[in-house]
Scaffold this active site. Sequence first.
Site, PDB file in Angstrom:
ATOM      1  N   LYS A   8       0.819  -1.228   0.000  1.00 45.94           N
ATOM      2  CA  LYS A   8       0.000   0.000   0.000  1.00 45.94           C
ATOM      3  C   LYS A   8       0.848   1.272   0.000  1.00 45.94           C
ATOM      4  CE  LYS A   8      -4.114  -2.029   2.114  1.00 45.94           C
ATOM      5  NZ  LYS A   8      -5.142  -1.924   3.157  1.00 45.94           N
ATOM      6  N   ASP A  19     -10.266   2.411   2.495  1.00 49.23           N
ATOM      7  CA  ASP A  19     -10.376   1.672   3.761  1.00 49.23           C
ATOM      8  C   ASP A  19     -11.142   2.474   4.820  1.00 49.23           C
ATOM      9  OD1 ASP A  19      -9.003  -0.661   3.013  1.00 49.23           O
ATOM     10  OD2 ASP A  19      -7.054   0.244   3.444  1.00 49.23           O
ATOM     11  N   GLY A  52      -0.238   2.054  10.411  1.00 46.96           N
ATOM     12  CA  GLY A  52      -0.841   2.314   9.114  1.00 46.96           C
ATOM     13  C   GLY A  52      -2.358   2.185   9.115  1.00 46.96           C
ATOM     14  N   MET A  65     -11.003  -3.778  13.615  1.00 47.99           N
ATOM     15  CA  MET A  65     -10.784  -3.741  12.167  1.00 47.99           C
ATOM     16  C   MET A  65     -10.390  -5.106  11.614  1.00 47.99           C
ATOM     17  SD  MET A  65      -9.122   0.073  11.847  1.00 47.99           S
ATOM     18  CE  MET A  65      -8.491  -0.151  10.223  1.00 47.99           C
TER      19      MET A  65
HETATM   20  P1  ATR Z   1      -0.875  -1.743  10.687  1.00 50.30           P
HETATM   21  O1  ATR Z   1      -0.574  -1.351   9.278  1.00 50.30           O
HETATM   22  O2  ATR Z   1      -1.686  -2.985  10.848  1.00 50.30           O
HETATM   23  O3  ATR Z   1      -1.432  -0.602  11.484  1.00 50.30           O
HETATM   24  P2  ATR Z   1       1.613  -1.280  11.994  1.00 50.30           P
HETATM   25  O4  ATR Z   1       1.815  -0.013  11.231  1.00 50.30           O
HETATM   26  O5  ATR Z   1       2.777  -2.190  12.215  1.00 50.30           O
HETATM   27  O6  ATR Z   1       0.531  -2.184  11.295  1.00 50.30           O
HETATM   28  O7  ATR Z   1       0.945  -0.892  13.390  1.00 50.30           O
HETATM   29  C1  ATR Z   1       0.565  -1.861  14.332  1.00 50.30           C
HETATM   30  C2  ATR Z   1      -0.157  -1.156  15.476  1.00 50.30           C
HETATM   31  O8  ATR Z   1      -0.614  -2.120  16.426  1.00 50.30           O
HETATM   32  C3  ATR Z   1       0.739  -0.207  16.254  1.00 50.30           C
HETATM   33  O9  ATR Z   1      -0.054   0.861  16.733  1.00 50.30           O
HETATM   34  C4  ATR Z   1       1.238  -1.100  17.391  1.00 50.30           C
HETATM   35  O10 ATR Z   1       1.673  -0.391  18.532  1.00 50.30           O
HETATM   36  P3  ATR Z   1       3.182   0.205  18.594  1.00 50.30           P
HETATM   37  O11 ATR Z   1       3.160   1.450  17.763  1.00 50.30           O
HETATM   38  O12 ATR Z   1       3.437   0.451  20.028  1.00 50.30           O
HETATM   39  O13 ATR Z   1       4.057  -0.885  18.013  1.00 50.30           O
HETATM   40  C5  ATR Z   1      -0.034  -1.844  17.696  1.00 50.30           C
HETATM   41  N1  ATR Z   1       0.170  -3.125  18.394  1.00 50.30           N
HETATM   42  C6  ATR Z   1       0.699  -4.262  17.882  1.00 50.30           C
HETATM   43  N2  ATR Z   1       0.657  -5.252  18.794  1.00 50.30           N
HETATM   44  C7  ATR Z   1       0.090  -4.731  19.920  1.00 50.30           C
HETATM   45  C8  ATR Z   1      -0.217  -5.251  21.199  1.00 50.30           C
HETATM   46  N3  ATR Z   1       0.040  -6.538  21.523  1.00 50.30           N
HETATM   47  N4  ATR Z   1      -0.807  -4.432  22.102  1.00 50.30           N
HETATM   48  C9  ATR Z   1      -1.068  -3.142  21.791  1.00 50.30           C
HETATM   49  N5  ATR Z   1      -0.789  -2.594  20.598  1.00 50.30           N
HETATM   50  C10 ATR Z   1      -0.220  -3.370  19.666  1.00 50.30           C
END
Ligand code: ATR
Length: 280
Positions: A71, A107, A135, A224
């Site tokens: 993306k 989205d 993202g 989501m």
């Molecule tokens: P996406 O495109 O799915 O948003 P991403 O950009 O890697 O993927 O973002 C993942 C999000 O999920 C982030 O906000 C991440 O928090 P961090 O910024 O602190 O990494 C959050 N996230 C992932 N695993 C998590 C967990 N176990 N508990 C809380 N937040 C989580």
Amino acid sequence: MNAVARSARYAVIGNPVAHSKSPQIHARFAAQTGQGLTYERLLAPLDGFAATVREFIRQGARGANVTVPFKLEAHAMADRLSERARAAGAVNTLKFEADGILGDNTDGVGMVTDIVRNAGFAMAGKRILLLGAGGAARGVLLPILSENPLEVVIANRTQAKALELVQRFDAHRGTFCGALRASEFSNLQGNFDIVINATSASLAAEVPPVPPAVLGPHALAYDMMYAGQPTVFMRFAAGHGAAVRDGLGMLVEQAAESFYIWRGVRPETAQIYAELRQLA
Ligand code: ATR
């Protein structure tokens, strides 16, 4: 000329892409609206997204959906971007036009349509909690703000990323009158009308550590993600009295918006949603 030769060609491009439900959804939309089109899956090599798009255009294709992990590359590749794609920093819909590639992102509007129209939870004048600052969160923020909520709070495990997102969207202040701010999970105050899980925590069967009191008496908790079973976040929220919904409706609605961008016709979504729900 047979029907297929006359058809406009579309695809979903990703890696992996075999699991994508988009071909099924768009085939249904095409049949329902009488649009002559084909919609396929295209597996692009991880280092070959742009080449795959160029070749697809060369073959006469009219547009594509873009999924993980391309993306951001689709955003970079577009000659023109919609405002919501620019705000999202990511593109899930490409339209191949005579004078170049249009990049859009459906989205966020897909999620908002699913929440407001399908689930019946208005956002205007409401308090909204967005969990996550990656993202997925960035992708839905502008369409949420466009509904003119009273307040949007972004809470994230890494606080700096939530603050960065708030600052980035300060440029869109004119879009809505409410407040936009960042918070830590543990500092969340009061309750919210809609709590949206845009973290990827559900993939690890984890729940962002929010105080249950964030769920207001008639709150909607929206994940989501979707799966055959309710996610752990949905089980947590339902256990505290919230209405819950997963991202299957968002998937169908973002597809409908892409279809509208390409074909100028808005398909009906309820039936395919019900069918996919039965299969999930
Ligand atoms: P996406 O495109 O799915 O948003 P991403 O950009 O890697 O993927 O973002 C993942 C999000 O999920 C982030 O906000 C991440 O928090 P961090 O910024 O602190 O990494 C959050 N996230 C992932 N695993 C998590 C967990 N176990 N508990 C809380 N937040 C989580």
